[in-house]
Design a protein around this motif. Structure first.
Motif, PDB file in Angstrom:
ATOM      1  N   ASP A  17       0.801  -1.223   0.000  1.00 15.49           N
ATOM      2  CA  ASP A  17       0.000   0.000   0.000  1.00 15.49           C
ATOM      3  C   ASP A  17       0.836   1.276   0.000  1.00 15.49           C
ATOM      4  OD1 ASP A  17      -2.325  -1.543   0.067  1.00 15.49           O
ATOM      5  OD2 ASP A  17      -2.290  -1.650   2.255  1.00 15.49           O
ATOM      6  N   ASN A  18       2.142   1.154  -0.153  1.00 19.16           N
ATOM      7  CA  ASN A  18       2.984   2.338  -0.144  1.00 19.16           C
ATOM      8  C   ASN A  18       2.816   3.095  -1.454  1.00 19.16           C
ATOM      9  OD1 ASN A  18       5.675   3.784  -0.817  1.00 19.16           O
ATOM     10  ND2 ASN A  18       5.667   3.537   1.419  1.00 19.16           N
ATOM     11  N   ARG A  19       2.288   4.311  -1.352  1.00 21.10           N
ATOM     12  CA  ARG A  19       1.983   5.100  -2.556  1.00 21.10           C
ATOM     13  C   ARG A  19       3.214   5.456  -3.365  1.00 21.10           C
ATOM     14  NH1 ARG A  19      -2.437   9.764  -1.688  1.00 21.10           N
ATOM     15  NH2 ARG A  19      -3.924   8.552  -0.488  1.00 21.10           N
ATOM     16  N   THR A  61       4.433   2.136  -5.244  1.00 22.76           N
ATOM     17  CA  THR A  61       3.496   1.704  -6.291  1.00 22.76           C
ATOM     18  C   THR A  61       3.414   2.731  -7.419  1.00 22.76           C
ATOM     19  OG1 THR A  61       1.623   2.584  -5.023  1.00 22.76           O
ATOM     20  CG2 THR A  61       2.101   0.232  -4.773  1.00 22.76           C
ATOM     21  N   SER A  62       3.474   4.008  -7.081  1.00 22.61           N
ATOM     22  CA  SER A  62       3.429   5.052  -8.114  1.00 22.61           C
ATOM     23  C   SER A  62       4.666   5.018  -8.996  1.00 22.61           C
ATOM     24  CB  SER A  62       3.291   6.431  -7.480  1.00 22.61           C
ATOM     25  OG  SER A  62       2.073   6.535  -6.801  1.00 22.61           O
ATOM     26  N   ALA A  91       1.674  11.620  -6.174  1.00 20.53           N
ATOM     27  CA  ALA A  91       1.164  10.564  -5.292  1.00 20.53           C
ATOM     28  C   ALA A  91       0.873  11.067  -3.885  1.00 20.53           C
ATOM     29  CB  ALA A  91       2.164   9.413  -5.231  1.00 20.53           C
ATOM     30  N   TYR A 117       3.209  13.123  -1.973  1.00 18.65           N
ATOM     31  CA  TYR A 117       4.411  13.518  -1.234  1.00 18.65           C
ATOM     32  C   TYR A 117       4.705  14.972  -1.590  1.00 18.65           C
ATOM     33  CZ  TYR A 117       4.813   8.638  -0.040  1.00 18.65           C
ATOM     34  OH  TYR A 117       4.554   7.388   0.457  1.00 18.65           O
ATOM     35  N   SER A 165       5.320  13.311   2.941  1.00 22.44           N
ATOM     36  CA  SER A 165       3.898  13.531   2.692  1.00 22.44           C
ATOM     37  C   SER A 165       3.242  13.868   4.024  1.00 22.44           C
ATOM     38  CB  SER A 165       3.235  12.273   2.110  1.00 22.44           C
ATOM     39  OG  SER A 165       1.830  12.429   2.129  1.00 22.44           O
ATOM     40  N   LEU A 190      -0.146  11.719   4.303  1.00 22.09           N
ATOM     41  CA  LEU A 190       0.070  10.290   4.512  1.00 22.09           C
ATOM     42  C   LEU A 190       0.936  10.001   5.741  1.00 22.09           C
ATOM     43  CD1 LEU A 190       0.912   9.314   0.814  1.00 22.09           C
ATOM     44  CD2 LEU A 190      -1.270   8.981   1.998  1.00 22.09           C
TER      45      LEU A 190
END
Length: 164
Positions: free
Chosen positions: A17-19, A22-23, A61, A63, A89, A92
């Motif tokens: 789930d780390n944006r 994954t981004s 994303a 940050y 971020s 987040l």
């Protein structure tokens, strides 16, 4: 205790789930050279020519804050320099560290001032002390040392007493 996870696939498995991760992998998996998650910190190695786009990707994303840009001189190893970007971020409550290797034959990398204007002074400091140039920087000049200073004093091959 937090165990270290190395490799982009292993990190993605450990942090699905780390944006940031994954981004970056969705944007350009070939630009992500490596990744490491240790001590609750994510470090992603990005190809030098892709750093500006990678910064834009993590900003999109979520940050939103560039904390710092710094450099490490790994002399005599190659790539000699490692430019490091610490990004946060607020929403987040998460950080990501992007690092990019820079060869000594062409110590340069793209400026990220179009994405985060606050990078201006950090990039000038890295240029002044390490000699790493930032392409498209709005005003790359010394920030800590006089303009007539010879060399870059945080390079490991810089003479201890300066050039004479």
């Amino acid at each position: 205790m937090d165990s270290a996870v190395q490799g982009k696939d292993a990190v993605l498995t450990a942090l699905p789930d780390n944006r940031a991760m994954t981004s970056l992998l969705a944007w350009n998996p070939d630009a992500v050279l490596d990744a490491k998650y240790a001590l609750k910190e994510l470090t992603v190695t990005i190809a030098r020519d892709e750093i500006r786009s990678a910064c834009q990707t993590v900003k999109a994303a979520g940050y939103n804050f560039l904390e710092d840009v710094t450099c490490v001189d790994w002399y005599p190893s190659e790539p000699r320099f490692q430019v490091t970007y610490h990004i946060l971020s607020h929403s987040l409550k998460d950080r990501v560290r992007l690092i990019s290797p820079v060869e000594s034959i062409d110590p340069s990398i793209d400026s990220i001032t179009p994405i985060w204007p606050s990078a201006n002074f950090y990039e000038r400091e890295v240029w002044d002390l390490f000699g790493v140039r930032f392409h498209s920087h709005p005003s790359l000049r010394r920030i800590m040392l006089p303009e007539e200073w010879e060399g870059h004093p945080l390079r490991k091959d810089y003479p201890v007493e300066g050039y004479r």
